[in-house]
Design a protein around this motif. Structure first.
Motif, PDB file in Angstrom:
ATOM      1  N   SER A 117      12.842  -0.013  13.993  1.00  0.00           N
ATOM      2  CA  SER A 117      12.358  -1.236  14.649  1.00  0.00           C
ATOM      3  C   SER A 117      12.033  -2.377  13.701  1.00  0.00           C
ATOM      4  N   ILE A 133       5.969  10.772  18.672  1.00  0.00           N
ATOM      5  CA  ILE A 133       6.270  11.809  19.657  1.00  0.00           C
ATOM      6  C   ILE A 133       7.617  12.471  19.390  1.00  0.00           C
ATOM      7  N   ALA A 171       3.937  -2.756  18.141  1.00  0.00           N
ATOM      8  CA  ALA A 171       4.034  -3.852  19.091  1.00  0.00           C
ATOM      9  C   ALA A 171       4.134  -3.348  20.516  1.00  0.00           C
ATOM     10  N   CYS A 211      10.135   8.724  28.520  1.00  0.00           N
ATOM     11  CA  CYS A 211       9.791   7.670  27.560  1.00  0.00           C
ATOM     12  C   CYS A 211      11.027   6.782  27.395  1.00  0.00           C
ATOM     13  N   CYS A 244       5.557  -7.348  25.989  1.00  0.00           N
ATOM     14  CA  CYS A 244       5.816  -7.149  24.555  1.00  0.00           C
ATOM     15  C   CYS A 244       4.622  -7.585  23.728  1.00  0.00           C
ATOM     16  N   ALA A 278       4.964   0.567  21.382  1.00  0.00           N
ATOM     17  CA  ALA A 278       5.034   1.994  21.714  1.00  0.00           C
ATOM     18  C   ALA A 278       3.807   2.460  22.497  1.00  0.00           C
ATOM     19  N   PRO A 306       3.131  12.566  24.137  1.00  0.00           N
ATOM     20  CA  PRO A 306       3.137  11.132  24.443  1.00  0.00           C
ATOM     21  C   PRO A 306       1.928  10.718  25.282  1.00  0.00           C
ATOM     22  N   MET A 346      13.918  11.139  26.628  1.00  0.00           N
ATOM     23  CA  MET A 346      13.908   9.806  26.006  1.00  0.00           C
ATOM     24  C   MET A 346      15.234   9.092  26.237  1.00  0.00           C
ATOM     25  N   ASN A 376       2.601   5.545  15.382  1.00  0.00           N
ATOM     26  CA  ASN A 376       3.887   5.202  15.989  1.00  0.00           C
ATOM     27  C   ASN A 376       4.661   4.179  15.153  1.00  0.00           C
ATOM     28  N   LEU A 379      19.283  -3.388  20.999  1.00  0.00           N
ATOM     29  CA  LEU A 379      18.156  -4.294  21.177  1.00  0.00           C
ATOM     30  C   LEU A 379      18.082  -4.737  22.634  1.00  0.00           C
ATOM     31  N   SER A 431      14.485  -8.989  16.687  1.00  0.00           N
ATOM     32  CA  SER A 431      13.098  -9.391  16.830  1.00  0.00           C
ATOM     33  C   SER A 431      12.805 -10.686  16.080  1.00  0.00           C
ATOM     34  N   TYR A 483      13.569 -12.689  25.922  1.00  0.00           N
ATOM     35  CA  TYR A 483      13.129 -12.299  24.586  1.00  0.00           C
ATOM     36  C   TYR A 483      13.199 -13.408  23.517  1.00  0.00           C
ATOM     37  N   ILE A 511       2.379   9.369  12.942  1.00  0.00           N
ATOM     38  CA  ILE A 511       2.038   9.944  14.249  1.00  0.00           C
ATOM     39  C   ILE A 511       3.078   9.453  15.248  1.00  0.00           C
ATOM     40  N   LEU A 536      16.121   2.143  18.628  1.00  0.00           N
ATOM     41  CA  LEU A 536      17.173   2.740  17.800  1.00  0.00           C
ATOM     42  C   LEU A 536      17.887   1.602  17.081  1.00  0.00           C
TER      43      LEU A 536
HETATM   44  N1  LIG Z   1      16.474  -1.855  16.512  1.00  0.00           N
HETATM   45  C1  LIG Z   1      15.555  -2.460  17.279  1.00  0.00           C
HETATM   46  N2  LIG Z   1      14.459  -2.995  16.698  1.00  0.00           N
HETATM   47  C2  LIG Z   1      13.529  -3.613  17.453  1.00  0.00           C
HETATM   48  C3  LIG Z   1      13.701  -3.770  18.857  1.00  0.00           C
HETATM   49  C4  LIG Z   1      14.873  -3.185  19.450  1.00  0.00           C
HETATM   50  O1  LIG Z   1      15.083  -3.254  20.677  1.00  0.00           O
HETATM   51  N3  LIG Z   1      15.774  -2.563  18.622  1.00  0.00           N
HETATM   52  N4  LIG Z   1      12.772  -4.413  19.594  1.00  0.00           N
HETATM   53  C5  LIG Z   1      11.797  -5.260  18.938  1.00  0.00           C
HETATM   54  C6  LIG Z   1      10.676  -5.404  19.871  1.00  0.00           C
HETATM   55  S1  LIG Z   1      10.848  -6.459  21.161  1.00  0.00           S
HETATM   56  C7  LIG Z   1       9.535  -4.723  19.767  1.00  0.00           C
HETATM   57  S2  LIG Z   1       8.302  -4.964  20.904  1.00  0.00           S
HETATM   58  C8  LIG Z   1       9.311  -3.834  18.627  1.00  0.00           C
HETATM   59  C9  LIG Z   1       8.634  -2.543  18.988  1.00  0.00           C
HETATM   60  O2  LIG Z   1       8.378  -1.884  17.811  1.00  0.00           O
HETATM   61  P1  LIG Z   1       7.560  -0.573  17.797  1.00  0.00           P
HETATM   62  O3  LIG Z   1       6.265  -0.810  18.475  1.00  0.00           O
HETATM   63  O4  LIG Z   1       7.565  -0.041  16.439  1.00  0.00           O
HETATM   64  O5  LIG Z   1       8.425   0.274  18.836  1.00  0.00           O
HETATM   65  P2  LIG Z   1       9.183   1.614  18.871  1.00  0.00           P
HETATM   66  O6  LIG Z   1      10.175   1.773  17.796  1.00  0.00           O
HETATM   67  O7  LIG Z   1       9.670   1.686  20.253  1.00  0.00           O
HETATM   68  O8  LIG Z   1       8.050   2.676  18.677  1.00  0.00           O
HETATM   69  C10 LIG Z   1       7.693   3.252  17.417  1.00  0.00           C
HETATM   70  C11 LIG Z   1       7.611   4.739  17.567  1.00  0.00           C
HETATM   71  O9  LIG Z   1       6.641   5.094  18.553  1.00  0.00           O
HETATM   72  C12 LIG Z   1       7.045   6.298  19.147  1.00  0.00           C
HETATM   73  N5  LIG Z   1       6.306   6.520  20.391  1.00  0.00           N
HETATM   74  C13 LIG Z   1       6.676   6.303  21.677  1.00  0.00           C
HETATM   75  N6  LIG Z   1       5.690   6.665  22.519  1.00  0.00           N
HETATM   76  C14 LIG Z   1       4.676   7.130  21.748  1.00  0.00           C
HETATM   77  C15 LIG Z   1       3.380   7.676  22.025  1.00  0.00           C
HETATM   78  O10 LIG Z   1       2.954   7.824  23.151  1.00  0.00           O
HETATM   79  N7  LIG Z   1       2.607   7.997  20.954  1.00  0.00           N
HETATM   80  C16 LIG Z   1       3.039   7.881  19.666  1.00  0.00           C
HETATM   81  N8  LIG Z   1       2.211   8.210  18.695  1.00  0.00           N
HETATM   82  N9  LIG Z   1       4.266   7.416  19.391  1.00  0.00           N
HETATM   83  C17 LIG Z   1       5.066   7.032  20.405  1.00  0.00           C
HETATM   84  C18 LIG Z   1       8.540   6.187  19.249  1.00  0.00           C
HETATM   85  O11 LIG Z   1       9.124   7.459  19.239  1.00  0.00           O
HETATM   86  C19 LIG Z   1       8.924   5.362  18.024  1.00  0.00           C
HETATM   87  O12 LIG Z   1       9.469   6.137  16.998  1.00  0.00           O
HETATM   88  O13 LIG Z   1      10.542  -3.502  17.997  1.00  0.00           O
HETATM   89  C20 LIG Z   1      11.315  -4.628  17.630  1.00  0.00           C
HETATM   90  N10 LIG Z   1      12.420  -4.134  16.848  1.00  0.00           N
END
Ligand SMILES: Nc1nc2c(c(=O)[nH]1)N[C@H]1C(S)=C(S)[C@@H](COP(=O)(O)OP(=O)(O)OC[C@H]3O[C@@H](n4cnc5c(=O)[nH]c(N)nc54)[C@H](O)[C@@H]3O)O[C@H]1N2
Ligand SMILES: Nc1nc2c(c(=O)[nH]1)N[C@H]1C(S)=C(S)[C@@H](COP(=O)(O)OP(=O)(O)OC[C@H]3O[C@@H](n4cnc5c(=O)[nH]c(N)nc54)[C@H](O)[C@@H]3O)O[C@H]1N2
Ligand SMILES: [Mo]
Length: 717
Positions: free
Chosen positions: A191, A214, A309, A605, A155, A311, A232, A676, A185, A614, A30, A128, A212, A610
């Motif tokens: 992430s 899922i 960002a 989902c 994104c 979820a 979710p 998932m 989330n 990425l 990221s 990206y 909070i 993870l």
């Molecule tokens: N390792 C790693 N890191 C990354 C990325 C990657 O691909 N890999 N991508 C980068 C990018 S581009 C982005 S946009 C960001 C995204 O970063 P975040 O927005 O933090 O994205 P996620 O880790 O997908 O989501 C955070 C948590 O939300 C949960 N979640 C999913 N759906 C729901 C829901 O409906 N409700 C709730 N309450 N929780 C939910 C997921 O289980 C997850 O644990 O991460 C960045 N960091």
């Protein structure tokens, strides 16, 4: 073995070993992160990578992905030379050509499309990667096209737009002064690993953490005092239910509400529709836990919130879910207050660093106008608030040619697997485009559809400008020269500006001149930055951001207040049906007919982060792939038992749009009824299951994290 041989084996730098430490940054992940790395170089080859201890951002830390940087850079499938397609589109047959030839072919074809159709029929698209975007964006405009688009179409931008219409700007958690952290989330361990330390420190001070999510995550396990494992896509209902509890119990900060907000009565009337028992039913949560979360957040302040960002906004009701959560911060007087969420405007490429640069001017000064961008008609709010085309509408416009045809794409890191119905998108590109050029490190599925493919180099083979929190700027220097015949993206763009004789002296002067223009006024030049191999403190930077500036200066919204009821949305043509209040709707609303429900009973989902993955870019990096060798779908224990699925079984995942195959992992970390998976695999691309019209009407974002689906075991012959 001699002393010196021993030291070489131990990779110890020094004159006797010929090993030198050179500094750069890791751009695998990221762009808000990009850790500083120490590359140990011997005989022109990187032999070891470590986090830079003195780097003001990562302080020597490196994640799973960064630790595999060397393996990524030296992947065997790097594109080595410019290539011209000789087979059918998609077939993957190419011949090497020279850079000069490639530039000539690109210039001729883009100009031909411009003459035959119009400059707008050439779309400029970035995947990206963000680092070259200001140059590509400006180049699109100077060429004459309004159509610059990026992965911002899927994104974080939906969140940014939600912030804009509600508060005029976004606001990050002021973790250092908070007593409660609402990790909505939030799973930083996967992430955003460097953010975890801030939450740990809050806990050490006796602060409280609500998570909070899922699924069970390291954050829910290690950080949460209160964990809400929510159904979710139902977060909007939870946020409105919490608002009702906060108002009813007298926990709202009514002085703040009266002084700084707009539309409270209508917001309260909306929240009143979400009594506790109804919210418990929708969200699948215990009523006591919901009440406890509302109480803790509202009464143990100051409290700050994580706004994810992607979820939430990857559900088709996500724009409003984000707004509903954001509203809680104003309701409790936590927006723009110390320890709450404090606005901190981005400096460069979305990254706040406490000073201003001329990025926006550089990108938009040459905007040609004269046509609507792709997606403008379908997503008016997006179009009004964001200066890019909405790429989710690209497939439709390619197919229909309305309101005008798209005939060429100039892509950099363009990856069709990022978007819904990938197979249809690639087919439309193959059929409708007169010309397609893509630039990438690796020969991807999308590159195989290109007429010309250009080899880009990685972050350690180039120099680039980057801002860091704390008030820093850096301009890295190449650790090794570009491998093979690869080139830095920005050099490619500036070369093309010269070959095409674009009417722009700045682009023709090259990247460094452009960056000097952008950072003019910061008290530093590119030459100053290049003199240091570490980020340099910018004299004019003010860090950390001070709370209260928006409260005293006014919100940048139509009413000058924090808008529970958005006048920006109210002004959009009513035929779009966009609600000015943060209403809750079902995240599967478009798939609830009895037949679809029966055929596709699971909630899919995709792409929750993870540590080892990425998007699409590192599934083929051997060290990382070894951590999870197969594209895997996580299935709840009870569902697996019912369907006779075991760990390692092969299963078919299907939706009304397609079918893919994955390997089963049985777990109780996910909820029953939820499946998932990660996205970005070529051999099991989940975006073939996601419908192109399954989108949030406010942002245009696809419902990547909420789609009906079915799973069945594949009986091996
Ligand atoms: N390792 C790693 N890191 C990354 C990325 C990657 O691909 N890999 N991508 C980068 C990018 S581009 C982005 S946009 C960001 C995204 O970063 P975040 O927005 O933090 O994205 P996620 O880790 O997908 O989501 C955070 C948590 O939300 C949960 N979640 C999913 N759906 C729901 C829901 O409906 N409700 C709730 N309450 N929780 C939910 C997921 O289980 C997850 O644990 O991460 C960045 N960091
Ligand atoms: N199903 C599903 N789909 C999603 C998401 C999800 O969670 N689920 N997440 C969405 C989100 S939040 C995002 S941000 C997007 C990400 O969307 P993508 O753009 O698909 O992201 P990547 O696959 O990381 O990168 C695209 C390409 O850039 C190339 N690349 C890497 N470095 C460079 C470089 O320096 N120069 C050039 N020219 N190319 C380079 C990579 O090799 C890769 O082929 O995907 C979106 N799509
Ligand atoms: Mo993203």
């Amino acid at each position: 073995m001699t002393e010196s041989e021993k030291k070489i084996r131990a990779k110890i730098p020094g004159e006797d070993t010929g090993i030198e430490v050179r500094r750069s940054l890791c751009a695998i992940c990221s762009p808000s992160h990009h850790c500083g790395v120490d590359c140990y170089v011997k005989d022109g080859k990187i032999i070891r990578v470590e986090g830079t201890p003195e780097h003001p951002y990562n302080h020597g830390k490196l994640c799973t992905k960064g630790s595999s940087l060397r393996n990524y850079v030296y992947r065997e499938d790097r594109i080595k030379t410019p290539l011209r397609r000789v087979g059918q589109r998609g077939e993957g047959k190419f011949e090497p050509i020279s850079w000069d030839e490639a530039y000539q072919i690109i210039a001729e074809n883009l100009n031909r499309v411009k003459e035959q159709y119009s400059a707008h029929s050439v779309a400029f698209f970035s995947g990206y990667c963000k680092w070259y975007r200001p140059i590509l964006h400006r180049m699109a405009h100077v060429f004459g096209s309004v159509n610059f688009g990026t992965d911002d179409s899927t994104c974080v931008t939906a969140k940014i737009l939600g912030d804009k219409v509600t508060a005029g700007c976004g606001a990050g958690p002021d973790m250092a002064h908070a007593r409660t952290f609402l990790g909505w989330n939030y799973d930083g361990y996967y992430s955003a690993h460097l953010s975890v330390a801030g939450v740990q420190k809050l806990k050490e001070r006796g602060g409280k953490v609500i998570i909070i999510d899922i699924r069970d995550t390291p954050a829910s396990k290690n950080l949460a005092d209160l964990f809400l494992k929510i159904n979710p896509g139902t977060d909007g209902a939870l946020a409105l239910g919490m608002a009702k509890l906060i108002i009813e119990n007298g926990w709202a900060d009514m002085d703040y509400v009266e002084k700084y907000t707009y539309g409270f009565d209508r917001y309260k009337a909306l929240a009143d529709q979400y009594p506790l028992d109804k919210v418990a039913e929708i969200t699948g949560l215990d009523a006591e836990k919901i009440l406890e979360a509302a109480r803790l957040y509202a009464t143990n302040g100051p409290a700050c919130t994580n706004y994810s960002a992607s979820a939430l906004v990857h559900h088709i009701n996500g724009f409003n879910a984000h707004r509903a959560i954001l509203c809680l911060s104003a309701l409790t007087g936590n927006f723009d207050r110390a320890g709450g969420n404090v606005p901190n405007p981005p400096t460069y490429l979305h990254k706040p660093a406490g000073f201003k640069v001329r990025e926006h001017e550089f990108r938009s000064d040459r905007y040609p106008g004269g046509q609507e961008r792709i997606g403008a008609e379908r997503f008016p709010l997006w179009n009004q608030l964001y200066d890019e085309f909405q790429a989710v509408d690209l497939l439709r416009q390619l197919e229909e040619g309305e309101p005008y045809p798209v005939k060429a794409i100039f892509g950099m890191g363009m990856n069709a697997k990022m978007l819904p119905e990938t197979d249809k998108l690639l087919a439309a590109m193959a059929e409708k485009l007169d010309f397609f050029v893509n630039t990438d490190l690796f020969m991807t599925l999308t590159c195989k559809y290109a007429d010309i493919v250009l080899p880009a180099c990685t972050s350690v083979e180039r120099g680039e400008l980057k801002a860091y929190q704390g008030g820093y700027l850096t301009y890295t220097r190449p650790v090794i020269p570009p491998l093979y015949e690869s080139r830095s993206d920005v050099d490619i763009l500036c070369d093309l500006a010269r070959v095409m004789d674009l009417d722009d002296g700045l682009l023709k002067q090259g990247y460094e001149a452009c960056m000097d223009w952008i950072i003019d006024g910061c008290g530093l030049t590119v030459a100053d930055l290049k003199a240091s191999d570490l980020p340099v403190k910018v004299p004019v930077a003010k860090w950390p951001a001070e709370a209260g500036k928006v409260l005293s200066g006014g919100f940048k919204t139509p009413t000058g207040k924090f808008e529970f009821y958005s006048e920006t949305i109210a002004a959009i043509d009513p035929r779009y049906g966009l609600d000015p209040l943060p209403v809750y709707t079902d995240s599967l609303a478009d798939q609830n007919d009895p037949e679809t429900r029966e055929k596709y009973p699971f909630y899919l989902c995709t792409g929750a982060r993870l540590a080892h993955a990425l998007h699409s870019r590192i599934h083929e990096t051997p060290w990382l792939r070894s951590l999870r060798p197969d594209p895997t779908v996580e299935v709840h224990t009870a569902d697996a038992a019912r369907l006779g699925l075991k760990d390692g079984d092969r299963a078919a995942l299907s939706s009304p749009y397609g079918e893919i195959r994955m390997v089963v992992k049985v777990t109780s970390k996910v909820k029953e009824g939820v499946l998932m998976t990660l996205h970005g695999y070529t051999e099991a691309n989940v975006n073939e299951l996601i419908g192109r019209n399954h989108v949030d009407p406010y942002s245009g974002f696809p419902g990547f994290k909420g789609m009906r689906c079915n799973i069945s075991k594949i009986q091996e012959a």
